[in-house]
Motif scaffolding. Structure first.
Motif, PDB file in Angstrom:
ATOM      1  N   LEU A 444       0.824  -1.203   0.000  1.00  0.00           N
ATOM      2  CA  LEU A 444       0.000   0.000   0.000  1.00  0.00           C
ATOM      3  C   LEU A 444       0.862   1.258   0.000  1.00  0.00           C
ATOM      4  O   LEU A 444       0.555   2.247  -0.686  1.00  0.00           O
ATOM      5  CB  LEU A 444      -0.933  -0.007   1.214  1.00  0.00           C
ATOM      6  CG  LEU A 444      -2.322  -0.592   0.958  1.00  0.00           C
ATOM      7  CD1 LEU A 444      -3.046  -0.887   2.260  1.00  0.00           C
ATOM      8  CD2 LEU A 444      -3.152   0.337   0.084  1.00  0.00           C
ATOM      9  N   ILE A 445       1.949   1.241   0.758  1.00  0.00           N
ATOM     10  CA  ILE A 445       2.847   2.407   0.772  1.00  0.00           C
ATOM     11  C   ILE A 445       3.427   2.624  -0.625  1.00  0.00           C
ATOM     12  O   ILE A 445       3.538   3.767  -1.092  1.00  0.00           O
ATOM     13  CB  ILE A 445       3.946   2.209   1.825  1.00  0.00           C
ATOM     14  CG1 ILE A 445       3.345   2.284   3.230  1.00  0.00           C
ATOM     15  CG2 ILE A 445       5.048   3.257   1.663  1.00  0.00           C
ATOM     16  CD1 ILE A 445       4.272   1.839   4.332  1.00  0.00           C
ATOM     17  N   TRP A 446       3.775   1.535  -1.315  1.00  0.00           N
ATOM     18  CA  TRP A 446       4.265   1.661  -2.687  1.00  0.00           C
ATOM     19  C   TRP A 446       3.207   2.325  -3.566  1.00  0.00           C
ATOM     20  O   TRP A 446       3.477   3.265  -4.318  1.00  0.00           O
ATOM     21  CB  TRP A 446       4.655   0.278  -3.210  1.00  0.00           C
ATOM     22  CG  TRP A 446       5.304   0.273  -4.570  1.00  0.00           C
ATOM     23  CD1 TRP A 446       5.682   1.339  -5.321  1.00  0.00           C
ATOM     24  CD2 TRP A 446       5.657  -0.876  -5.336  1.00  0.00           C
ATOM     25  NE1 TRP A 446       6.246   0.940  -6.511  1.00  0.00           N
ATOM     26  CE2 TRP A 446       6.235  -0.417  -6.548  1.00  0.00           C
ATOM     27  CE3 TRP A 446       5.534  -2.242  -5.131  1.00  0.00           C
ATOM     28  CZ2 TRP A 446       6.691  -1.290  -7.537  1.00  0.00           C
ATOM     29  CZ3 TRP A 446       5.992  -3.116  -6.115  1.00  0.00           C
ATOM     30  CH2 TRP A 446       6.578  -2.637  -7.305  1.00  0.00           C
ATOM     31  N   ASN A 447       1.961   1.826  -3.473  1.00  0.00           N
ATOM     32  CA  ASN A 447       0.883   2.400  -4.280  1.00  0.00           C
ATOM     33  C   ASN A 447       0.642   3.872  -3.961  1.00  0.00           C
ATOM     34  O   ASN A 447       0.490   4.712  -4.847  1.00  0.00           O
ATOM     35  CB  ASN A 447      -0.417   1.615  -4.043  1.00  0.00           C
ATOM     36  CG  ASN A 447      -0.648   0.545  -5.080  1.00  0.00           C
ATOM     37  OD1 ASN A 447      -0.097   0.600  -6.175  1.00  0.00           O
ATOM     38  ND2 ASN A 447      -1.463  -0.439  -4.751  1.00  0.00           N
ATOM     39  N   LEU A 448       0.570   4.185  -2.672  1.00  0.00           N
ATOM     40  CA  LEU A 448       0.137   5.521  -2.257  1.00  0.00           C
ATOM     41  C   LEU A 448       1.206   6.582  -2.467  1.00  0.00           C
ATOM     42  O   LEU A 448       0.919   7.781  -2.353  1.00  0.00           O
ATOM     43  CB  LEU A 448      -0.303   5.489  -0.790  1.00  0.00           C
ATOM     44  CG  LEU A 448      -1.468   4.536  -0.479  1.00  0.00           C
ATOM     45  CD1 LEU A 448      -1.879   4.644   0.975  1.00  0.00           C
ATOM     46  CD2 LEU A 448      -2.658   4.792  -1.388  1.00  0.00           C
ATOM     47  N   THR A 449       2.436   6.169  -2.747  1.00  0.00           N
ATOM     48  CA  THR A 449       3.489   7.144  -3.063  1.00  0.00           C
ATOM     49  C   THR A 449       3.730   7.254  -4.557  1.00  0.00           C
ATOM     50  O   THR A 449       4.719   7.842  -4.997  1.00  0.00           O
ATOM     51  CB  THR A 449       4.803   6.739  -2.359  1.00  0.00           C
ATOM     52  OG1 THR A 449       5.138   5.385  -2.693  1.00  0.00           O
ATOM     53  CG2 THR A 449       4.674   6.865  -0.855  1.00  0.00           C
ATOM     54  N   HIS A 450       2.803   6.723  -5.345  1.00  0.00           N
ATOM     55  CA  HIS A 450       2.961   6.713  -6.804  1.00  0.00           C
ATOM     56  C   HIS A 450       2.848   8.115  -7.392  1.00  0.00           C
ATOM     57  O   HIS A 450       3.758   8.616  -8.045  1.00  0.00           O
ATOM     58  CB  HIS A 450       1.907   5.784  -7.402  1.00  0.00           C
ATOM     59  CG  HIS A 450       1.925   5.724  -8.895  1.00  0.00           C
ATOM     60  ND1 HIS A 450       0.809   5.386  -9.628  1.00  0.00           N
ATOM     61  CD2 HIS A 450       2.894   5.959  -9.798  1.00  0.00           C
ATOM     62  CE1 HIS A 450       1.111   5.419 -10.918  1.00  0.00           C
ATOM     63  NE2 HIS A 450       2.367   5.762 -11.050  1.00  0.00           N
ATOM     64  N   PHE A 451       1.714   8.781  -7.149  1.00  0.00           N
ATOM     65  CA  PHE A 451       1.456  10.070  -7.778  1.00  0.00           C
ATOM     66  C   PHE A 451       1.834  11.259  -6.886  1.00  0.00           C
ATOM     67  O   PHE A 451       2.256  12.296  -7.382  1.00  0.00           O
ATOM     68  CB  PHE A 451      -0.035  10.208  -8.125  1.00  0.00           C
ATOM     69  CG  PHE A 451      -0.494   9.317  -9.243  1.00  0.00           C
ATOM     70  CD1 PHE A 451      -0.096   9.543 -10.554  1.00  0.00           C
ATOM     71  CD2 PHE A 451      -1.342   8.249  -9.002  1.00  0.00           C
ATOM     72  CE1 PHE A 451      -0.521   8.734 -11.598  1.00  0.00           C
ATOM     73  CE2 PHE A 451      -1.780   7.434 -10.030  1.00  0.00           C
ATOM     74  CZ  PHE A 451      -1.366   7.674 -11.325  1.00  0.00           C
ATOM     75  N   SER A 452       1.625  11.122  -5.597  1.00  0.00           N
ATOM     76  CA  SER A 452       1.582  12.287  -4.718  1.00  0.00           C
ATOM     77  C   SER A 452       2.907  12.565  -4.013  1.00  0.00           C
ATOM     78  O   SER A 452       3.399  11.744  -3.232  1.00  0.00           O
ATOM     79  CB  SER A 452       0.483  12.091  -3.667  1.00  0.00           C
ATOM     80  OG  SER A 452       0.525  13.097  -2.694  1.00  0.00           O
TER      81      SER A 452
END
Length: 561
Positions: A444-452
């Motif tokens: 999830l941390i990988w996903n949530l640091t994708h765009f933002s």
């Protein structure tokens, strides 16, 4: 035309259902009326009645007798239709054909095409044969469209592009031309086309696009890059002339775009710019054309993909037969199952676990539709977050998986995950004694640091980089590295390095990145190690040419199966 005609090009028109025998499912030659009032091929119904006296083959009901009566009127209609059909087929045969190129022409084209294919993962393209397409009617329509666009816009560039397909579809396109995709029952244009893979990495990449909207709506899609076209092809691709007219350049997807909407903006086609995949656009350049007459197939190329040391690879298509679909359940039903207090605490948790499991499945298989159906509901998001924070580890696991799949490459859902789950909760999960929950948190941390950039800063300030470096130390010391866990940790660190390069330029991070860039690790692990190292070297500033050549400065974690 005097060219040789491929008999495979002559496909029968759709046969009227009343001309088909219900038993043989073939067009009738000697139709007769049976006792149930229906028409059948004489030989078929006589054979049926021998074994099933006075029984209708349609419903099993009893008939008055075994007698049959010639259906003269139907026979005349069928004969007339057949004669017309034969004439039409002969006309199509004259107007359309596929002609094999000479050996010298194939050799020249083979060199050109194989040079255009960018080798990756040890894969290379082998052109087997090439056929030239002749279709007078299609050529006339294309030229008329080109001239109309030139008159309208003052110019109409014509470019050559690729369209991946298979042999059967290619011959149909050669004869009838391209068709535009139809909207589904909700008016959306979904990516239901051919999607193939040759390696495990390719399979994961293909699955990442399952359940997506078509990037630019109702259009014919063609690619500049041959390696991209082969990902949508099973042994064949078309070389096409494309009349662009005035092309709109796009860096982000426009899912419900149509020809009418585009013309209102003053454009005739769309050029998806390369290197924009981090912003919701395309990795490689492609074009979307909104009239079938703007695309003229000129050659059909038959090919194989070869892997160094392994020989010819078979194209494999994704199995989507059992995919979960958002339309099978509604929001009210899901909320009712979340809020129901009927039963023992275990029964309540089991019911909620099943709901979270289904949400994780549908987010994986039908993310676009599922996001529209469920992710705008504050009560649902609250319930999903509550389950993720609960004490039942099985329920936590499935809720976090649902958040993971919903947030995959979806900026809006990532924002909601940050709001409802929070940085401190996910950072705290990295210390959870349950290894499966720790793995969920890393993904999830990988996903949530994708765009933002804001999310990257928040997670870095929460100290997650220290935990991720601990993961690297454990992996470096292991004799049998846990590749999935390593990939997630490297991917999350690659994203976070865009914010805190100096903090991550440590011995353990650099050692891990260097080792797994070069070591015989799975390709997906090597890719994330390379991204991490490049981000450290470049301080997060990535050259535009790198992006256009497929490099990603950050990427979201793969969907969780």
């Amino acid at each position: 035309l005097t060219h040789c005609v491929c008999s495979a090009m002559i496909a029968q028109s759709q046969i009227p259902s009343e001309h088909m025998c219900p038993i043989t499912r073939e067009i009738m030659v000697d139709p007769v009326i049976a006792g149930d009032g229906r028409s059948y091929e004489r030989s078929a119904i006589v054979e049926w009645l021998r074994s099933n006296p006075r029984r209708s083959p349609m419903n099993g009901n009893q008939m008055p007798s075994n007698d049959v009566i010639p259906n003269v009127n139907l026979k005349n209609l069928i004969d007339e239709w057949r004669d017309t059909h034969v004439v039409q087929a002969a006309v199509r045969e004259e107007e359309t054909c596929l002609q094999q190129l000479s050996q010298s022409e194939v050799r020249q084209m083979r060199v050109e095409l194989q040079n255009q294919f960018r080798p990756h993962c040890g894969l290379s393209l082998v052109v087997e044969r090439v056929q030239k397409i002749y279709n007078d009617d299609a050529e006339l329509r294309f030229e008329q469209k080109r001239q109309a666009l030139e008159t309208l816009r003052g110019e109409c560039p014509v470019v050559t592009k690729f369209h991946g397909t298979n042999d059967t579809a290619a011959t149909g396109i050669a004869r009838r031309g391209f068709t535009l995709p139809e909207p589904d029952e909700d008016g959306d244009f979904m990516g239901r086309g051919l999607r193939v893979f040759y390696t495990e990495e390719g399979e994961e990449d293909a699955r990442e696009r399952v359940g997506d909207f078509l990037m630019f709506g109702q259009a014919v899609y063609v690619s500049t890059d041959l390696d991209k076209a082969t990902k949508f092809a099973d042994g064949a691709f078309l070389i096409c002339k494309c009349a662009l007219g005035k092309a709109k350049q796009a860096k982000k997807a426009e899912h419900n775009l149509t020809g009418a909407k585009l013309r209102q903006q003053g454009y005739d086609s769309l050029q998806a710019l390369p290197g924009c995949h981090q912003d919701g656009g395309c990795r490689f350049e492609e074009f979307a054309l909104y009239s079938p007459d703007q695309v003229l197939p000129t050659h059909l190329v038959h090919f194989k993909i070869v892997k160094e040391g392994a020989g010819v690879l078979e194209a494999q298509q994704l199995d989507t037969a059992n995919r979960a679909e958002a339309k099978t359940r509604n929001l009210r039903e899901i909320l009712a199952e979340f809020s129901s207090s009927t039963g023992t605490p275990k029964e309540i948790d089991d019911r909620r676990t099943k709901v979270c499991k289904w949400l994780g499945d549908v987010a994986r298989d039908d993310q676009a539709k599922a996001s529209l159906a469920f992710m705008s509901s504050t009560p649902l998001l609250g319930n999903l977050a509550s389950c993720a924070r609960g004490s039942n580890e099985t329920l936590q696991f499935e809720a976090l998986r649902a958040w993971w799949n919903f947030s995959f490459r979806h900026e809006g859902n990532q924002t909601k995950a940050m709001e409802f789950l929070g940085v401190q909760f996910l950072a705290g999960l990295l210390e959870d004694p349950n290894s499966s929950l720790r793995l969920r948190a890393i993904g999830l941390i990988w996903n949530l640091t994708h765009f933002s950039a804001t999310s990257r800063e928040a997670f870095a300030n929460a100290g997650v980089t220290k935990h991720l470096q601990t993961v690297l130390r454990e992996v470096l010391a292991a004799s049998d590295p846990p590749w999935p866990k390593l990939r997630l940790a490297l991917g999350a660190l690659a994203n976070l390095s865009l914010h805190c390069k100096k903090e991550l330029a440590t011995e353990v991070v650099i050692t891990a990145a260097q080792r797994y860039m070069e070591e015989d690790a799975p390709g997906a692990v090597q890719h994330q190690a390379t991204q991490l190292m490049c981000n450290l070297i470049s301080n997060g500033e990535v050259d535009q040419q790198w992006l256009e050549n497929g490099y990603s400065y950050s990427s979201s974690a793969p969907r969780d199966s």
